[in-house]
Design a protein around this motif. Sequence first.
Motif, mmCIF file in Angstrom:
data_model
loop_
_atom_site.group_PDB
_atom_site.id
_atom_site.type_symbol
_atom_site.label_atom_id
_atom_site.label_comp_id
_atom_site.label_asym_id
_atom_site.label_seq_id
_atom_site.Cartn_x
_atom_site.Cartn_y
_atom_site.Cartn_z
ATOM 1 N N SER A 1 0.607 -1.505 0.235
ATOM 2 C CA SER A 1 0.182 -0.196 0.134
ATOM 3 C C SER A 1 1.146 1.166 0.187
ATOM 4 O O SER A 1 0.364 2.346 -0.055
ATOM 5 C CB SER A 1 -1.010 -0.164 1.194
ATOM 6 O OG SER A 1 -0.401 -0.327 2.155
ATOM 7 N N ARG A 2 1.948 1.170 0.556
ATOM 8 C CA ARG A 2 3.181 2.098 0.290
ATOM 9 C C ARG A 2 3.000 2.447 -1.336
ATOM 10 O O ARG A 2 3.940 1.789 -2.118
ATOM 11 C CB ARG A 2 4.081 1.680 0.833
ATOM 12 C CG ARG A 2 3.712 1.823 2.626
ATOM 13 C CD ARG A 2 5.686 1.586 3.330
ATOM 14 N NE ARG A 2 6.693 2.334 2.786
ATOM 15 C CZ ARG A 2 7.636 1.376 2.845
ATOM 16 N NH1 ARG A 2 7.696 0.657 4.438
ATOM 17 N NH2 ARG A 2 8.483 2.576 2.686
ATOM 18 N N LYS A 3 3.717 3.801 -1.188
ATOM 19 C CA LYS A 3 3.193 4.707 -2.992
ATOM 20 C C LYS A 3 5.088 4.334 -2.573
ATOM 21 O O LYS A 3 5.772 4.637 -4.075
ATOM 22 C CB LYS A 3 3.511 5.521 -2.601
ATOM 23 C CG LYS A 3 1.463 5.745 -3.029
ATOM 24 C CD LYS A 3 1.408 7.522 -3.571
ATOM 25 C CE LYS A 3 -0.241 7.310 -3.994
ATOM 26 N NZ LYS A 3 -1.127 8.994 -4.486
ATOM 27 N N ASP A 4 6.183 4.472 -1.750
ATOM 28 C CA ASP A 4 7.303 4.647 -1.917
ATOM 29 C C ASP A 4 8.060 3.066 -1.821
ATOM 30 O O ASP A 4 9.225 2.919 -1.089
ATOM 31 C CB ASP A 4 8.336 5.902 -0.796
ATOM 32 C CG ASP A 4 7.497 5.231 0.397
ATOM 33 O OD1 ASP A 4 6.637 4.601 0.498
ATOM 34 O OD2 ASP A 4 8.776 6.089 1.448
ATOM 35 N N MET A 5 7.949 1.550 -2.372
ATOM 36 C CA MET A 5 8.158 0.350 -2.037
ATOM 37 C C MET A 5 9.913 0.886 -2.253
ATOM 38 O O MET A 5 10.042 0.596 -3.343
ATOM 39 C CB MET A 5 7.369 -0.336 -2.418
ATOM 40 C CG MET A 5 6.106 -0.634 -2.054
ATOM 41 S SD MET A 5 5.729 -2.105 -2.211
ATOM 42 C CE MET A 5 5.992 -2.282 -4.212
ATOM 43 N N SER A 6 10.629 1.311 -1.446
ATOM 44 C CA SER A 6 12.000 1.445 -2.271
ATOM 45 C C SER A 6 13.043 -0.403 -2.315
ATOM 46 O O SER A 6 13.023 -0.274 -3.373
ATOM 47 C CB SER A 6 12.313 2.239 -0.755
ATOM 48 O OG SER A 6 12.275 1.179 0.166
ATOM 49 N N GLY A 7 12.309 -1.307 -1.365
ATOM 50 C CA GLY A 7 12.766 -3.027 -1.659
ATOM 51 C C GLY A 7 13.782 -3.229 -1.536
ATOM 52 O O GLY A 7 14.549 -2.118 -1.772
ATOM 53 N N ARG A 8 14.537 -4.194 -2.028
ATOM 54 C CA ARG A 8 16.037 -4.564 -1.913
ATOM 55 C C ARG A 8 15.982 -5.455 -3.492
ATOM 56 O O ARG A 8 15.640 -6.343 -3.763
ATOM 57 C CB ARG A 8 16.173 -5.329 -1.615
ATOM 58 C CG ARG A 8 15.851 -4.820 0.199
ATOM 59 C CD ARG A 8 16.342 -5.782 1.909
ATOM 60 N NE ARG A 8 17.434 -6.288 1.558
ATOM 61 C CZ ARG A 8 18.450 -7.530 2.287
ATOM 62 N NH1 ARG A 8 17.536 -7.784 2.832
ATOM 63 N NH2 ARG A 8 19.425 -7.803 2.110
ATOM 64 N N PRO A 9 17.596 -5.182 -3.959
ATOM 65 C CA PRO A 9 17.601 -6.213 -5.125
ATOM 66 C C PRO A 9 17.181 -7.202 -4.657
ATOM 67 O O PRO A 9 17.687 -8.397 -4.115
ATOM 68 C CB PRO A 9 18.833 -6.156 -5.319
ATOM 69 C CG PRO A 9 19.700 -4.644 -4.573
ATOM 70 C CD PRO A 9 18.612 -5.062 -3.681
ATOM 71 N N ALA A 10 16.447 -8.457 -5.678
ATOM 72 C CA ALA A 10 15.542 -9.233 -6.107
ATOM 73 C C ALA A 10 16.600 -10.438 -5.292
ATOM 74 O O ALA A 10 16.638 -11.424 -4.995
ATOM 75 C CB ALA A 10 15.345 -10.432 -7.295
ATOM 76 N N ASP A 11 18.561 -10.775 -5.711
ATOM 77 C CA ASP A 11 18.848 -11.586 -6.141
ATOM 78 C C ASP A 11 19.318 -12.188 -4.474
ATOM 79 O O ASP A 11 19.511 -12.770 -3.312
ATOM 80 C CB ASP A 11 20.701 -11.248 -5.968
ATOM 81 C CG ASP A 11 20.773 -10.069 -5.299
ATOM 82 O OD1 ASP A 11 20.481 -8.803 -5.472
ATOM 83 O OD2 ASP A 11 22.234 -10.064 -5.014
ATOM 84 N N CYS A 12 18.202 -10.968 -3.475
ATOM 85 C CA CYS A 12 18.335 -10.905 -1.936
ATOM 86 C C CYS A 12 17.510 -12.895 -1.450
ATOM 87 O O CYS A 12 17.861 -13.078 -1.243
ATOM 88 C CB CYS A 12 18.079 -10.102 -1.438
ATOM 89 S SG CYS A 12 15.583 -10.303 -1.550
ATOM 90 N N LEU A 13 16.737 -12.954 -2.181
ATOM 91 C CA LEU A 13 16.156 -14.581 -2.690
ATOM 92 C C LEU A 13 16.518 -15.316 -2.346
ATOM 93 O O LEU A 13 15.983 -16.811 -2.438
ATOM 94 C CB LEU A 13 15.111 -14.264 -3.735
ATOM 95 C CG LEU A 13 13.761 -12.900 -3.926
ATOM 96 C CD1 LEU A 13 12.731 -13.301 -4.632
ATOM 97 C CD2 LEU A 13 13.299 -13.143 -2.320
ATOM 98 N N LEU A 14 17.986 -14.973 -3.278
ATOM 99 C CA LEU A 14 18.498 -16.620 -3.279
ATOM 100 C C LEU A 14 19.504 -17.079 -2.469
ATOM 101 O O LEU A 14 20.157 -17.704 -2.433
ATOM 102 C CB LEU A 14 19.436 -16.762 -4.869
ATOM 103 C CG LEU A 14 18.280 -17.361 -5.697
ATOM 104 C CD1 LEU A 14 19.150 -16.864 -7.277
ATOM 105 C CD2 LEU A 14 17.789 -17.649 -5.716
ATOM 106 N N ARG A 15 19.620 -15.553 -1.489
ATOM 107 C CA ARG A 15 20.807 -15.040 -0.250
ATOM 108 C C ARG A 15 20.403 -14.800 0.880
ATOM 109 O O ARG A 15 21.530 -16.012 1.282
ATOM 110 C CB ARG A 15 21.521 -13.912 -0.788
ATOM 111 C CG ARG A 15 22.169 -13.698 -2.341
ATOM 112 C CD ARG A 15 23.319 -12.555 -2.035
ATOM 113 N NE ARG A 15 23.466 -11.808 -3.871
ATOM 114 C CZ ARG A 15 24.596 -12.526 -3.864
ATOM 115 N NH1 ARG A 15 25.364 -13.353 -3.387
ATOM 116 N NH2 ARG A 15 25.046 -12.497 -5.040
#
Length: 459
Positions: free
Chosen positions: A217-231
């Motif tokens: 719901s936040r407009k400023d979804m900064s997020g993290r690089p997707a490779d974190c899903l494999l690390r």
Amino acid sequence: MMMPMAVAELTALYATLPKPARDLCQKAATALLAPLLGAAWQQVSGRTPGAVFARICRQWIEELGGDAAAASFAAFEDFFADGVTREEVRKILGGRYVDVDLPRLEDVLREKFTWARCPAPKTPLIAQLDVWLQDLEVLLEDLPDYRGQVRRAIEQLQSSEALVRNYSQARAKYVAAVRRLHGRIRFAGTAEVSGPDQVGMDRVFVLPRVAPVEERSRKDMSGRPADCLLREKDRRVVVLGAAGSGKTTLVECFALASTPDGGGMFSWAESLPELLPVVCRVRDLVREMDSSFATLWDYLRFRCGRAMGEAPQAGFLPWAKRQSGLLVLFDGLDEAGTPERRLKVVELISAFADTLSPHCRVLVTSRPHDYAGRRFPEDAWRHVELCEFDDPEIRTFVGGWAGVHVADRSEADARAAALWHRLENRKDILAMARNALLLTMMVRVHFGLGQLPDSRLQL
């Protein structure tokens, strides 16, 4: 009733098709026949095998016309790369045309038209398939050594001797197949613009960011690089993303990145754990699982064999699980069809994930609106959502594509800067560019036709 054409007639008709249609026919023939024929494919490939699709392709162009015909090409290519189609065609290659299940093929083809969102031709599809299969039989029988070398190759592929008995050898062959299948972005069924019809993934892929679903719901979804899903520690992940947000491309890149040379393709993959990737499209799983396979392990081994063109031993995946670990990627939970089928797939994947060792990973993608209720339990599965491209990611993406279209680096940089300036000053279009698929289309239009249309509607 239409009769099969002679090879010369098919070749002549094929020559009258538009070039995009001929290219598509050739790709479809390669996707369908190369894995079935093995070494004997070389005997067929020099005989313009795409000509066997000429009659169907010509009829669809004339019947559907315009955008519908272009969309039908996407359905066409997907149909001839489908496992069911390959299974039925194998009967022809073995001299068993009478055993081909035409109604089954018709069901698959209609499903592909629905997926491509285009109307099916008015002419009965089962009649068209019958004619096409006879044309294929004519083409193969016309080969001077078909009854010799080609038939022997088919028999070898169908026999137990076709098994790759050494696990290490099977792994090497399978990894090579992964790179071949997922290493390039291919375009089919889209508007024709100048430029390459396929591009190396490593040249244009921009690693997206992901954010916890709680931040949606936040407009400023900064997020993290997707490779974190494999690390990171989470071994089971659900990735949600809107249409065109890049879920399938992310799956393909994760598959490439986890292979031994993944770090050479993507800098962010240099320190990733090396896992054996298995990509599974959920819509194929739903269609093929019930009738042919006792367990999901059996089905995934079948997927590996289809990619290789050879069957690995039954213990191949359990061996890989113990050796280095598996990365199993289930793409498109939303494509399972009904809510009941989706729930069944969730139960199947959950039970499968429970059999994996701690160093294995499972990732599932889905559109958010088809994932109401968080079907996988939150305590066992991490849920993230793909973020929209931000300005730096758009600029990186545009720069990569500029290098594909323009050989001179300085000119490519200048044209990339010009496109970014255009986007930056058109907020209505810039909003569209934050979607990976729409941005891909914009870049192809800009570099293929020279400029973007003036209006959002024209674009």
